[in-house]
Design a protein around this motif. Structure first.
Motif, PDB file in Angstrom:
ATOM      1  N   THR A 118      35.191  34.964  47.166  1.00  0.00           N
ATOM      2  CA  THR A 118      35.178  34.300  45.868  1.00  0.00           C
ATOM      3  C   THR A 118      36.613  34.100  45.405  1.00  0.00           C
ATOM      4  N   LEU A 120      39.317  33.042  42.583  1.00  0.00           N
ATOM      5  CA  LEU A 120      39.528  32.925  41.139  1.00  0.00           C
ATOM      6  C   LEU A 120      41.001  32.657  40.854  1.00  0.00           C
ATOM      7  N   SER A 126      36.303  34.754  35.812  1.00  0.00           N
ATOM      8  CA  SER A 126      35.051  35.231  36.380  1.00  0.00           C
ATOM      9  C   SER A 126      34.341  34.074  37.072  1.00  0.00           C
ATOM     10  N   ALA A 127      33.519  34.394  38.058  1.00  0.00           N
ATOM     11  CA  ALA A 127      32.786  33.388  38.820  1.00  0.00           C
ATOM     12  C   ALA A 127      31.421  33.157  38.209  1.00  0.00           C
ATOM     13  N   SER A 137      26.556  39.722  46.833  1.00  0.00           N
ATOM     14  CA  SER A 137      27.112  40.765  45.975  1.00  0.00           C
ATOM     15  C   SER A 137      27.962  41.721  46.805  1.00  0.00           C
ATOM     16  N   THR A 141      36.982  39.329  46.601  1.00  0.00           N
ATOM     17  CA  THR A 141      37.461  38.327  45.651  1.00  0.00           C
ATOM     18  C   THR A 141      38.947  38.099  45.868  1.00  0.00           C
ATOM     19  N   SER A 143      42.320  36.508  44.167  1.00  0.00           N
ATOM     20  CA  SER A 143      42.981  36.020  42.957  1.00  0.00           C
ATOM     21  C   SER A 143      44.228  35.235  43.361  1.00  0.00           C
TER      22      SER A 143
END
Length: 668
Positions: A118, A120, A126-127, A137, A141, A143
């Motif tokens: 994910t 960001l 937040s996604a 889940s 992630t 950044s």
């Protein structure tokens, strides 16, 4: 037999000039690599931030339990040199995220590895809770550590991928792909980067390309369809080839360029004094494409394979004029340095060809085009690297006021891969930063000299290319003259004339070495002589005259399955021809005879008459023979001359005898 040999020679010739061989699109260059990109998300956005990757692992590296994949996500690229280094496999220095133990699993008879990250903009973002391609889940992630909507987040981020054995730090294989982060609202007035994709269609890759284009028919493209390939596909009658032509003809949004029958260098033909051949090339090419249901609409002249310099400028201008093109796409390597910034040059321009000649032009980016052939064993990776490079050009400055555009054209020897073309077109379809356009659209939408780039450019310095040797040019010119003369003499438009014409056009292909061009011309000459050799004069060589005036019988033999108009001409200094010495004939049967009245000027043995057979315009000698005439006729002029000569001789003898008697001494 000669024409069959000629067809084989032409196919071989075009193969050496850069056309892909049949089957090349499906034949792998080498064995499968240890690590190959199977699929990836082409771009992520704030609303769909999930980046999925899947890899195929070579079976030779088994077992799966002893392998794992390492992923490293790096910070955004700052300039084009960093992009090229990353594509070349050099890892950047700043890492944003490392995933050191992505498992390799056995599935579907092969080994695979996959990951989902994910993405960001910063730690405070937040996604969405769900969406297409959402990571499970607990997935990692990434950044980007940037501020949204400032032009700092949207960009291209390298992703290093290594295949390792458990317990070892030495990679078995390493590849570099790219994550593209898009912020659709962070784009200036210039909008998306226009991408003019030129897709060549050759005999070997027609089915592959046509299938991919049909699957993505909403993506505008420009098709460079080879007429000689179309002819080959139609003559073969293969279902997949004919189906490919139908698919290409059904594409609605594609621009089909006018094409020469074989790829040619118009500057080289013009320099060699063969400018007229450019018209013959384009006329024949256009006829072939239209007969196949394709609809060429003109467009710019595209030649990114030839090398042009200042010495070629005048000939290039002349060649383009004959080709009927007012626009040109050439390689950026042919241009003198230009540009006002460190950005990739992405604007059309006016190309100054000297002496007041100019043409609107665009340059195909050679760096981008090289991606087509950079990963032959990993076509998905090659396509994704090309998409990343295109996105990088956009993100050099996404806020420019005027549109930018680049032309992407594969190298001449590109062997199309269905996976590559499909991945590339899918990545262009709906891309927030890239807009696929035809070449006509690019040259219309992107302004000349936009964004303060130079509006006029010149060719690189250097002498003319000298692409066609003078001896070869002379042979081509003579062959064209003779073929034109023979064609004018033949009725019914037989297919053999098109075959001969196509073979002659093939000898003009760019990229041929002098030896290969000479070989092609020799093959053409043999085929042409074999066809014209079907028309001969009868073998009777001796004619007997029993009178002062008599007809000369001439018989012409023809094994040609079409009518031919010819002119028979008789010449001799021993005969005159009261009704004229030429006779027009139409050869529409195996044997055609005619009689030509002749008047003997003298009698005797072995009096010659030269008989020639030409085409009606006199440009081509089809046959020649010498008749031998035995003349036994008494000529009144000859008799009179003989009597006069005898009388003069007798008078001289009598006079001499009388003088000798007067001078003789008398006897005492």
């Amino acid at each position: 037999m000669a024409l069959c040999t000629l067809a084989v020679a032409a196919a071989t010739l075009l193969g050496t000039a850069g056309a892909a061989a049949p089957g090349a699109a499906t034949r792998p260059a080498t064995d499968a690599p240890p690590l190959a990109l199977a699929s990836q998300t082409p771009w992520v956005t704030p609303s769909t931030p999930w980046f999925n990757l899947a890899f195929a692992v070579g079976a030779a590296e088994a077992p799966a339990a002893g392998l794992h994949v390492s992923l490293t996500f790096y910070s955004r690229l700052d300039d084009s040199s960093q992009l090229q280094q990353a594509i070349g496999g050099t890892s950047p220095t700043t890492a944003l995220l490392r995933l050191s133990d992505v498992p390799v699993t056995a599935a579907g008879g092969g080994l695979t590895a996959s990951a989902c990250v994910t993405v960001l903009p910063d730690a405070g973002a937040s996604a969405p809770a769900a969406g297409p391609g959402a990571c499970a889940s607990g997935s990692p992630t990434l950044s980007l550590n940037c501020t949204p909507l400032t032009g700092r987040c949207g960009d291209v981020y390298p992703v290093g991928v290594s295949l390792l054995r458990q317990g070892s730090s030495t990679p078995l294989a390493h590849v570099m792909t790219f994550l593209t982060y898009q912020e659709p609202s962070a784009i200036g007035d210039g909008g998306k980067l226009r991408v003019g994709l030129v897709v060549p269609v050759t005999a070997g890759g027609a089915a592959t390309v046509a299938g991919a284009l049909t699957n993505h028919r909403d993506v505008p493209t420009t098709l460079s369809v080879s007429p000689v390939a179309v002819s080959a596909l139609e003559q073969s009658g293969a279902k997949d080839g004919l189906h490919a032509l139908d698919q290409l003809a059904a594409l609605g949004d594609a621009e089909v360029l006018d094409q020469s029958y074989v790829p040619v260098n118009v500057a080289a033909l013009s320099e060699a004094g063969l400018a007229g051949e450019i018209g013959a090339q384009t006329s024949r090419g256009d006829d072939v494409l239209r007969a196949a249901g394709l609809k060429p609409t003109g467009g710019p002249w595209v030649d990114t394979a030839s090398s042009f310099s200042q010495g070629d400028a005048g000939n290039l201008a002349s060649g383009l004029q004959v080709a009927g093109s007012s626009q040109l796409v050439l390689s950026d390597n042919d241009l003198a340095a230009g540009g006002l910034s460190n950005y990739t040059f992405a604007q059309p321009f006016t190309l100054d060809l000297g002496h007041g000649s100019t043409v609107q032009a665009a340059a195909a980016d050679s760096t981008l085009s090289a991606r087509f052939t950079a990963q032959p064993t990993d076509p998905t990776l090659g396509a994704e690297q090309l998409l990343a490079a295109l996105s990088f050009v956009h993100f050099e400055n996404a806020f420019l006021a005027e549109p930018r555009g680049v032309v992407v054209s594969p190298p001449a020897r590109w062997r199309p891969s269905g996976v590559f073309v499909d991945t590339l077109l899918a990545g262009l379809n709906g891309n927030p930063a890239l807009s696929a356009v035809t070449l006509d659209q690019l040259l219309t939408q992107v302004p000349v000299g936009g964004n303060r780039e130079p509006s006029t450019r010149r060719l690189q310095s250097g002498a003319a290319g000298n692409g066609i040797a003078r001896s070869a040019a002379d042979r081509i010119a003579l062959a064209r003259q003779q073929l034109g003369s023979f064609s004018a003499a033949v009725g019914g438009h037989p297919p053999v004339l098109f075959t001969l014409g196509d073979a002659l056009l093939t000898t003009e292909a760019r990229g041929l070495s002098p030896a290969r061009r000479a070989e092609a011309l020799t093959a053409y000459g043999r085929a042409f002589d074999g066809e014209t050799g079907k028309i001969t004069l009868a073998t009777e060589r001796t004619v007997t005259f029993t009178a002062q005036r008599a007809p000369i019988p001439i018989t012409v033999l023809s094994s040609a399955p079409y009518p031919v108009h010819v002119v028979v001409t008789l010449t001799s200094d021993k005969f005159s021809f009261p009704d004229g010495n030429t006779v027009k004939m139409t050869l529409d049967r195996p044997t055609t005879s005619v009689r030509v009245a002749a008047q003997a000027r003298t009698s005797g043995d072995r009096l010659p008459i030269d008989v020639t057979l030409h085409t009606p315009d006199g440009q081509l000698l089809l046959a020649r023979t010498v008749l031998t005439v035995q003349s036994t006729a008494i000529s009144f002029v000859g008799v009179a001359l003989t009597v006069v000569a005898g009388a003069v001789l007798l008078a001289w003898w009598v006079r001499t005898w009388r003088r000798s008697r007067r001078l003789r001494p008398r006897a005492h």
